[in-house]
Design an enzyme around this catalytic site. Structure first.
Site, PDB file in Angstrom:
ATOM      1  N   HIS A  51      10.070 -27.170  77.615  1.00 23.96           N
ATOM      2  CA  HIS A  51       9.285 -25.963  77.316  1.00 23.96           C
ATOM      3  C   HIS A  51       8.032 -25.868  78.186  1.00 23.96           C
ATOM      4  O   HIS A  51       7.061 -25.221  77.809  1.00 23.96           O
ATOM      5  CB  HIS A  51       8.891 -25.941  75.835  1.00 23.96           C
ATOM      6  CG  HIS A  51      10.064 -25.828  74.914  1.00 23.96           C
ATOM      7  ND1 HIS A  51      10.787 -24.665  74.782  1.00 23.96           N
ATOM      8  CD2 HIS A  51      10.671 -26.737  74.112  1.00 23.96           C
ATOM      9  CE1 HIS A  51      11.767 -24.859  73.915  1.00 23.96           C
ATOM     10  NE2 HIS A  51      11.724 -26.112  73.502  1.00 23.96           N
ATOM     11  N   HIS A 137      12.254 -37.237  78.473  1.00 28.83           N
ATOM     12  CA  HIS A 137      12.159 -36.117  77.534  1.00 28.83           C
ATOM     13  C   HIS A 137      13.559 -35.572  77.280  1.00 28.83           C
ATOM     14  O   HIS A 137      14.119 -34.868  78.124  1.00 28.83           O
ATOM     15  CB  HIS A 137      11.247 -35.054  78.147  1.00 28.83           C
ATOM     16  CG  HIS A 137      10.845 -33.989  77.191  1.00 28.83           C
ATOM     17  ND1 HIS A 137       9.743 -34.091  76.374  1.00 28.83           N
ATOM     18  CD2 HIS A 137      11.410 -32.796  76.895  1.00 28.83           C
ATOM     19  CE1 HIS A 137       9.629 -32.998  75.645  1.00 28.83           C
ATOM     20  NE2 HIS A 137      10.640 -32.189  75.922  1.00 28.83           N
ATOM     21  N   HIS A 162      10.303 -35.387  72.790  1.00 38.91           N
ATOM     22  CA  HIS A 162      11.104 -34.172  72.583  1.00 38.91           C
ATOM     23  C   HIS A 162      11.664 -34.042  71.177  1.00 38.91           C
ATOM     24  O   HIS A 162      11.735 -32.939  70.659  1.00 38.91           O
ATOM     25  CB  HIS A 162      12.259 -34.064  73.593  1.00 38.91           C
ATOM     26  CG  HIS A 162      13.176 -32.884  73.404  1.00 38.91           C
ATOM     27  ND1 HIS A 162      12.804 -31.599  73.753  1.00 38.91           N
ATOM     28  CD2 HIS A 162      14.430 -32.787  72.900  1.00 38.91           C
ATOM     29  CE1 HIS A 162      13.812 -30.769  73.472  1.00 38.91           C
ATOM     30  NE2 HIS A 162      14.804 -31.455  72.950  1.00 38.91           N
ATOM     31  N   HIS A 164      10.449 -35.185  68.277  1.00 42.37           N
ATOM     32  CA  HIS A 164       9.386 -35.009  67.280  1.00 42.37           C
ATOM     33  C   HIS A 164       9.374 -36.063  66.172  1.00 42.37           C
ATOM     34  O   HIS A 164       8.543 -35.991  65.276  1.00 42.37           O
ATOM     35  CB  HIS A 164       9.448 -33.626  66.595  1.00 42.37           C
ATOM     36  CG  HIS A 164       9.330 -32.461  67.524  1.00 42.37           C
ATOM     37  ND1 HIS A 164       8.883 -31.230  67.114  1.00 42.37           N
ATOM     38  CD2 HIS A 164       9.590 -32.341  68.840  1.00 42.37           C
ATOM     39  CE1 HIS A 164       8.881 -30.394  68.142  1.00 42.37           C
ATOM     40  NE2 HIS A 164       9.312 -31.048  69.196  1.00 42.37           N
TER      41      HIS A 164
HETATM   42 FE   LIG Z   1      11.090 -30.660  74.532  1.00 41.24          FE
END
Ligand SMILES: [Fe+2]
Length: 260
Positions: A51, A137, A162, A164
Site C-alpha cells: 500500500h 512484507h 503486512h 498485522h
Molecule cells: Fe501490506
C-alpha cells in the site's frame, strides 16, 4: 508511537529504529504528514509495503525524504528506493531494505529472492555496514520463513510485516540472523486487523458489504521486535518480542544491554 517510542528509545537505549508505516494513515497507505509524525517520534527509517502509494502524495514525498524505503520489487518504475545505508549512533552504518512476497498477494510482484541477492552481496555482514535489516512484507508465513533462511548469516535481522498480527517464532536463525515472521501492528487489537470489527464481521458472516471499514481507535498496543547485534560480525546476539500497552500480553527486553 508518538506516545511510547521516545521513552522506549531512551529506556532501552535504542541505536536505530525502523517502523513499518504503510497503513498508518487511517489504514490506507501513509501520508507525508503521518510519515513526518513517525520520524519525529523517533523512527530512523520508515518502510512501506504493497500500500506504499495508496496516499498519492507519497509518490513525490518518498523522492525527497531519504528515510522512506519502499519495496525493492514494487515495480521498475516506482519512485523512491528499496534499499539504503543509513547512519546510526556513533557513525555506524545500517542497511535497511524491504521486499514484497509473491504468495497470496494482490499483484504478481517480482521474485523477492533475486531482488534481495545483489543487496545482500553488496553489504556482507562484518563489512562496512554494522547491521542490516530486511523487511519481508507479505501474507504467507512460509514465504517469510523462506526469506529468513535465504538471508540467514547475510543480514542481521529479517522481520515480516503486512499481516498485522505478531507471530511467536522470534529466534536467532542458525547462522546468526534475528527473525520473526511478523512484527504485528501498532494498533487496537480489539479489532479485525486494526479495523472496527462490525463491518468485517458483517462481510464474513453475510458475504455482503454494509458500510466502510473504519480504523479501531481504542487501546493501542505497540508491537515489534528488539534486536541486539555485534558490530564486528553484523549478526544478532539477542532478540526479544515487544508488546507494550493495550490488550496483548506484555513483553519486551526487561534488561536491555544495547549501547554498552
Ligand atoms: Fe501490506
Amino acid at each position: 508511537m508518538a506516545e511510547r517510542l521516545p521513552n522506549l528509545r531512551r529506556d532501552w537505549r535504542l541505536d536505530f529504529v525502523v517502523v513499518n508505516g504503510e497503513n498508518a494513515t487511517g489504514g490506507r497507505g501513509l501520508s507525508p504528514e503521518h510519515a513526518k509524525g513517525i520520524l519525529e517520534a523517533g523512527a530512523d527509517v520508515i518502510t512501506l509495503g504493497d500500500h506504499a502509494f495508496d496516499q498519492k502524495e507519497m509518490m513525490r514525498f518518498c523522492e525527497t525524504e531519504p528515510r522512506i524505503i519502499r519495496p525493492l520489487n514494487y515495480s521498475k518504475s516506482a519512485p523512491g528506493t528499496g534499499a539504503r545505508v543509513f547512519e546510526a549512533t556513533r557513525g555506524r552504518k545500517v542497511l535497511v531494505a524491504q521486499v514484497l512476497g509473491q504468495v497470496f498477494m494482490s499483484r504478481p510482484y517480482d521474485d523477492p529472492f533475486s531482488a534481495l541477492d545483489p543487496v545482500l552481496r553488496a553489504h556482507p555482514p562484518g563489512g562496512a555496514v554494522a547491521a542490516s535489516l530486511i523487511d519481508i512484507h507479505c501474507e504467507a508465513t512460509s514465504e517469510k520463513m523462506g526469506v529468513g533462511h535465504y538471508c540467514d548469516g547475510r543480514a542481521s535481522v529479517v522481520v515480516g510485516t503486512h499481516t498485522h498480527v505478531p507471530t511467536a517464532d522470534v529466534q536467532i536463525l542458525p547462522r546468526g540472523t534475528a527473525f520473526q515472521s511478523d512484527a504485528g501492528m501498532c494498533g487496537d487489537y480489539d479489532s479485525v486487523i486494526g479495523m472496527q470489527k462490525d463491518e468485517p464481521l458483517r462481510r464474513f458472516v453475510t458475504g455482503m458489504p454494509g458500510g466502510r471499514f473504519t480504523p479501531a481507535m481504542q487501546e493501542v498496543t505497540l508491537a515489534g521486535l528488539y534486536v541486539e547485534t555485534d558490530d564486528r560480525t553484523g549478526l544478532a546476539t539477542r532478540v526479544e518480542m515487544v508488546r507494550q500497552g493495550g490488550r496483548l500480553s506484555q513483553c519486551g527486553p526487561a534488561a536491555a544491554t544495547a549501547g554498552q
